[in-house]
Design a protein around this motif. Structure first.
Motif, mmCIF file in Angstrom:
data_model
loop_
_atom_site.group_PDB
_atom_site.id
_atom_site.type_symbol
_atom_site.label_atom_id
_atom_site.label_comp_id
_atom_site.label_asym_id
_atom_site.label_seq_id
_atom_site.Cartn_x
_atom_site.Cartn_y
_atom_site.Cartn_z
ATOM 1 N N GLY A 1 18.214 22.351 15.464
ATOM 2 C CA GLY A 1 19.516 21.941 15.988
ATOM 3 C C GLY A 1 19.547 22.052 17.507
ATOM 4 N N ALA A 2 18.980 23.141 18.009
ATOM 5 C CA ALA A 2 18.923 23.345 19.454
ATOM 6 C C ALA A 2 18.018 22.297 20.096
ATOM 7 C CB ALA A 2 18.402 24.747 19.755
ATOM 8 N N ASP A 3 16.943 22.010 19.421
ATOM 9 C CA ASP A 3 15.978 21.012 19.873
ATOM 10 C C ASP A 3 16.640 19.643 19.980
ATOM 11 O OD1 ASP A 3 13.427 20.820 20.749
ATOM 12 O OD2 ASP A 3 12.639 20.054 18.841
ATOM 13 N N LEU A 4 17.392 19.333 18.948
ATOM 14 C CA LEU A 4 18.089 18.050 18.899
ATOM 15 C C LEU A 4 19.107 17.951 20.038
ATOM 16 C CD1 LEU A 4 18.169 15.530 17.050
ATOM 17 C CD2 LEU A 4 20.108 16.586 15.881
ATOM 18 N N ALA A 5 19.794 19.086 20.273
ATOM 19 C CA ALA A 5 20.746 19.114 21.383
ATOM 20 C C ALA A 5 20.012 18.807 22.684
ATOM 21 C CB ALA A 5 21.430 20.474 21.460
ATOM 22 N N GLY A 6 18.794 19.344 22.795
ATOM 23 C CA GLY A 6 17.986 19.112 23.990
ATOM 24 C C GLY A 6 17.564 17.668 24.132
ATOM 25 N N THR A 7 17.003 17.110 23.060
ATOM 26 C CA THR A 7 16.517 15.729 23.151
ATOM 27 C C THR A 7 17.682 14.751 23.279
ATOM 28 O OG1 THR A 7 16.372 15.732 20.745
ATOM 29 C CG2 THR A 7 14.308 15.981 21.933
ATOM 30 N N GLY A 8 18.847 15.138 22.766
ATOM 31 C CA GLY A 8 20.032 14.293 22.889
ATOM 32 C C GLY A 8 20.723 14.479 24.232
ATOM 33 N N ARG A 9 20.105 15.301 25.077
ATOM 34 C CA ARG A 9 20.650 15.584 26.411
ATOM 35 C C ARG A 9 22.075 16.131 26.384
ATOM 36 N NH1 ARG A 9 17.189 13.363 30.370
ATOM 37 N NH2 ARG A 9 15.610 12.067 29.402
ATOM 38 N N LEU A 10 22.370 16.879 25.335
ATOM 39 C CA LEU A 10 23.657 17.573 25.307
ATOM 40 C C LEU A 10 23.518 18.791 26.207
ATOM 41 C CD1 LEU A 10 24.580 17.606 21.508
ATOM 42 C CD2 LEU A 10 25.624 16.238 23.312
ATOM 43 N N LYS A 11 24.436 18.966 27.115
ATOM 44 C CA LYS A 11 24.324 20.113 28.024
ATOM 45 C C LYS A 11 24.990 21.339 27.416
ATOM 46 C CE LYS A 11 24.010 20.654 32.601
ATOM 47 N NZ LYS A 11 22.607 20.989 32.550
ATOM 48 N N TYR A 12 24.253 22.408 27.326
ATOM 49 C CA TYR A 12 24.888 23.664 26.903
ATOM 50 C C TYR A 12 24.540 24.756 27.918
ATOM 51 C CZ TYR A 12 20.341 24.417 24.540
ATOM 52 O OH TYR A 12 19.021 24.544 24.246
ATOM 53 N N PRO A 13 25.344 25.806 27.991
ATOM 54 C CA PRO A 13 25.166 26.816 29.037
ATOM 55 C C PRO A 13 23.755 27.395 29.066
ATOM 56 C CG PRO A 13 27.203 27.210 27.842
ATOM 57 C CD PRO A 13 26.493 26.116 27.128
#
Ligand code: SF4
Ligand code: SF4
Ligand code: SF4
Lengths: 297, 144
Positions: free
Chosen positions: B22-34
C-alpha cells in the motif's frame, strides 16, 4: 502439630523407606517463626523436618527442572497454585507426570505481611484436584476470611481499581516511583513458577536486542512490560513475584491487570486448571477487533 | 511555537503482504505523505511484539504504527488476529502505567489502499504534532 504436617511426615518417611522416591521436596521451618523455607529430605529419619503451614508460600514446582534432579525420582509438596504451575509445565512439555510423585496439600491461605495474601483471598483452587495428585492431604486450619466464596478480582486487587481511577499523570508518577526502585535483580522472575524458560530473554547475550545495562534508563520499564506479557495468560496467581521483591514493588499489579483484561475480552481463563490452550497462544476471527471500527475502506 | 516546528518521528511496521505494498503504491502513484515516517517491512504484523514497540519508543520514536492486513485477509490466516489481541493488551498496559497509549497506532491497510495509507500517516502525524515529543518511555527511570 497440624494434621497435614503429621501426615506429610508419615508419607515422606514411607516413600523414602520403600525406595519409591529418592527425595522429597517440601518445606521446613526457617530461622524465624514466620518463615518456612524449601527443604530436601533424602532419609526417612529426616522426614520429621517437613512441615506445611501458612508461611509455606515458596513455589516449589520449578525446582523439578533443576539439572541435579533429572535422574532422580522426586516427591514434591504442592498447594493449589503450585499444582497449577506443575500442570502448566506438563502442558508445555517441560516434564512428564509419571516422573514425579505429587503430594497435594490443602492450602489455608498464605500470609502477606500481617494479612492474608490477596491472591489467596481470590483463589478458588486452594486444594489440588484429587485425580491430579498421588496423595492428597486435607484438614488445614482455615482462617475465617478464607472460608466461604473467594473474593472477586476487583475486591482482592483493589489497587488496580484505585490506579484505574487516577489521571494518566498520576498513574505515571505512581509507576515512576515504584519502578525507579527496581534493581533488576530478577528475583521476581527467578521466584515465578511460570518463568521457566531455558534461556530467559533477559539473560540472552544480545544486548542490541534487549539493551540490558547498556542504557540504564527505561530498561526496568522494558523488563516489567515484557515480563508482564510473558506471564499474562500463564500466571497461576501465586503472588511470589511481588512477595520476593526486595524493594517491595507491587509488580504483580501489571500482570494482574493484563489477566483482568484477558478475562474481560476473551472469557475467563485459569492457567493450569482449564484444559484449553492459554489465551495468547491462539487467536481467531470471532474475537473483538479494536482497530477496525471504520471497517474496510 | 515549539509545536509548529516539531516534526514527530514515526516508526511504521508494515506487513509485507499488504500495507507495505500500500505504501509502495502510494509512492508510485506520487501521493505525497509526510516524511515523518520510517517504514520497517515485516513479514506479518504479528511479527511485531511488544518488545519491538518499546524499543522503537526507547530509541526516539514519538509514535509507532503497526499496519497489517484487514482481518480475514492475513497471508498466514491468523497473524493479524494475534496482532490485535496483543496490541490491545499492550495499549491497555501502557495506559495502566500512565504512558501515552495513543502513540501506538494499529491499522489495517491493504495493498491497494494507497489513499488510506496516506490519510493514516497524515492524521497520525498531525495528532503527534499536537501531542509533542514523547519522553515518558525513554526516561521513566531518571525523569525528574
Ligand atoms: S525483584 Fe524487585 S527489584 Fe528485583 S527485578 Fe524484580 S521488581 Fe526489580
Ligand atoms: S507472575 Fe507472579 S503471581 Fe503469577 S505465577 Fe509468576 S510469581 Fe506467581
Ligand atoms: S521473563 Fe519471559 S523469557 Fe524470562 S523466564 Fe519469564 S517468561 Fe521466560
Amino acid at each position: 502439630m497440624c494434621k497435614i504436617t503429621e501426615e506429610l511426615q508419615q508419607i515422606a518417611a514411607e516413600l523414602l523407606k520403600e525406595g519409591k522416591v529418592d527425595l522429597v521436596l517440601g518445606y521446613t521451618k526457617g530461622e524465624q517463626e514466620e518463615q518456612s523455607v524449601p527443604c530436601i529430605v533424602t532419609q526417612p529419619e529426616d522426614a520429621s523436618k517437613l512441615i506445611f503451614d501458612e508461611y509455606s508460600e515458596k513455589a516449589l514446582s520449578k525446582y523439578l527442572l533443576e539439572e541435579s534432579f533429572q535422574d532422580k525420582k522426586v516427591a514434591i509438596v504442592l498447594k493449589g497454585c503450585d499444582q497449577r504451575a506443575f500442570k502448566l509445565m506438563q502442558d508445555e512439555s517441560r516434564l512428564g507426570r509419571e516422573d514425579v510423585y505429587l503430594i497435594g496439600v490443602e492450602c489455608p491461605g498464605m500470609k502477606w505481611g500481617e494479612d492474608l495474601s490477596p491472591f489467596c483471598l481470590h483463589c478458588d483452587y486452594r486444594t489440588p484436584a484429587k485425580e491430579d495428585v498421588d496423595s492428597l492431604l486435607t484438614g488445614a486450619d482455615i482462617p475465617e476470611a478464607m472460608q466461604g466464596e473467594p473474593l472477586d478480582h476487583e475486591d482482592s486487587f483493589t489497587d488496580i481499581n484505585r490506579l484505574e481511577k487516577m489521571s494518566k499523570e498520576e498513574r505515571f508518577e505512581f509507576w515512576k516511583r515504584q519502578l525507579n526502585r527496581c534493581k533488576r535483580c530478577y528475583t521476581c522472575r527467578n521466584a515465578c513458577p511460570v518463568c521457566t524458560c531455558r534461556v530467559c530473554v533477559f539473560d540472552r547475550e544480545n544486548p542490541d536486542y534487549i539493551d540490558r545495562a547498556k542504557d540504564q534508563m527505561a530498561q526496568h520499564q522494558f523488563y516489567h512490560v515484557i515480563r508482564a506479557f510473558h506471564v499474562s495468560d500463564r500466571c497461576v496467581s501465586c503472588g511470589e513475584c511481588a512477595r520476593v521483591c526486595p524493594e517491595g514493588i507491587p509488580l504483580h499489579l501489571l500482570n494482574q491487570k493484563l489477566l483482568r483484561e484477558l478475562d474481560k475480552f476473551y472469557g475467563e481463563y485459569q492457567a493450569g486448571i482449564d484444559e484449553v490452550p492459554t489465551p495468547l497462544s491462539h487467536a481467531n476471527a470471532d474475537e473483538p477487533d479494536f482497530f477496525g471500527k471504520e471497517g474496510k475502506a | 511555537m515549539m509545536q509548529d516546528t516539531f516534526e514527530p518521528k514515526i516508526i511504521a511496521f508494515c506487513c509485507n503482504w499488504c500495507s507495505y505494498a500500500g505504501a509502495d503504491l502510494a509512492g508510485t502513484g506520487r501521493l505525497k505523505y509526510p516524511e515523518n515516517i520510517r517504514i520497517i517491512r515485516v513479514p506479518c504484523s504479528s511479527r511485531v511484539d511488544s518488545a519491538l514497540v518499546l524499543r522503537a519508543f526507547q530509541n526516539g520514536a514519538d509514535g509507532v504504527m503497526i499496519a497489517g492486513c484487514h482481518p480475514g485477509d492475513c497471508h498466514y490466516d491468523t497473524g493479524n488476529y494475534h496482532t490485535r489481541k496483543r496490541m490491545m493488551l499492550l495499549k491497555s498496559l501502557m495506559e495502566f502505567m500512565g504512558l501515552d497509549e495513543e502513540r501506538l497506532l494499529v491499522k489495517w491497510i491493504s495493498g491497494n489502499e494507497a489513499d488510506r495509507f496516506k490519510d493514516t500517516v497524515e492524521s497520525f502525524t498531525s495528532k503527534l504534532k499536537k501531542m509533542g515529543a514523547s519522553g515518558k518511555v525513554r526516561d521513566l527511570r531518571c525523569a525528574k
